[in-house]
Scaffold this active site. Structure first.
Site, PDB file in Angstrom:
ATOM      1  N   SER A  82       1.192 -11.717 -45.913  1.00  0.00           N
ATOM      2  CA  SER A  82       1.986 -11.197 -44.807  1.00  0.00           C
ATOM      3  C   SER A  82       3.266 -11.997 -44.751  1.00  0.00           C
ATOM      4  O   SER A  82       3.302 -13.142 -45.223  1.00  0.00           O
ATOM      5  CB  SER A  82       1.216 -11.369 -43.494  1.00  0.00           C
ATOM      6  N   TYR A  97      -3.718 -16.866 -37.925  1.00  0.00           N
ATOM      7  CA  TYR A  97      -3.318 -15.880 -38.925  1.00  0.00           C
ATOM      8  C   TYR A  97      -2.232 -16.467 -39.828  1.00  0.00           C
ATOM      9  O   TYR A  97      -2.340 -16.405 -41.057  1.00  0.00           O
ATOM     10  CB  TYR A  97      -2.827 -14.611 -38.232  1.00  0.00           C
TER      11      TYR A  97
END
Length: 193
Positions: A82, A97
């Site tokens: 990401s 995350y």
């Protein structure tokens, strides 16, 4: 496959390799998020995100590499990350995350070094928000949808085909001399922030 269980990861890779008579390519797109502000992060949520986003990547890569090396032919491993591997996210609870995806960047680099002598490349794809089930809650809310678009210079979210194209490239002969790299499919976010 249960990404929480190393034995299940290994068994699943063995089944796939057995069915196809070997394994040349791994595209790891396993991932999750538990949004919690720093002061609210629970140990349970932290452990699960690290387990699914990082630990499963480690053991998927290991299981695939065993078959790739045994097959004695060039191969490729691609991991989905990401933009949060490089950028924090203002106003959102993304500590775990971001940490998991940043660590995955280093896992890719290390695995690229270890697998290079076997002709196996290891790379990553780091998209921004992609129009998938995981992003649905952001995109269906007009306020968060507008916030997402405001951060992306190309003023759109990624489509699954944008990410798939990068995976096809990294697993093709055109990328045979590329390893240990992360390609940001982000509409210009990392270039402008």
């Amino acid at each position: 496959m249960d990404a929480h269980a190393v034995e299940d990861i290994r068994r699943s890779v063995d089944v796939v390799a057995g069915h196809w008579g070997g394994l040349k390519i791994l595209v790891n797109c396993v991932g999750m998020q538990r949004e919690q502000a720093l002061l609210e992060v629970t140990e349970k949520a932290f452990d699960e995100v690290i387990e699914v986003n990082l630990k499963s990547a480690m053991f998927l890569a290991q299981a695939a590499a065993r078959h790739q090396i045994a097959g004695d032919q060039d191969g490729a491993q691609v991991h989905l990350l990401s933009v949060r591997a490089q950028l924090g996210l203002h106003g959102r609870g993304y500590s775990t995350y971001c940490a998991s995806k940043g660590a995955l960047t280093m896992l890719i680099r290390q695995h690229a070094s270890e697998l290079a002598p076997h002709g196996i490349t290891v790379n990553g794809i780091a998209p921004t928000v992609v129009r998938t089930e995981m992003a649905r809650h952001w995109l269906e809310n007009p306020e968060t949808h507008a916030q997402v678009l405001a951060r992306i210079p190309l003023a759109r979210v990624a489509e699954p085909r944008d990410v798939a194209g990068a995976a096809v490239f990294f697993t093709s002969p055109a990328a045979s001399f590329i390893t240990g790299q992360v390609l940001y499919i982000d509409g210009g976010i990392t270039g402008s922030q």
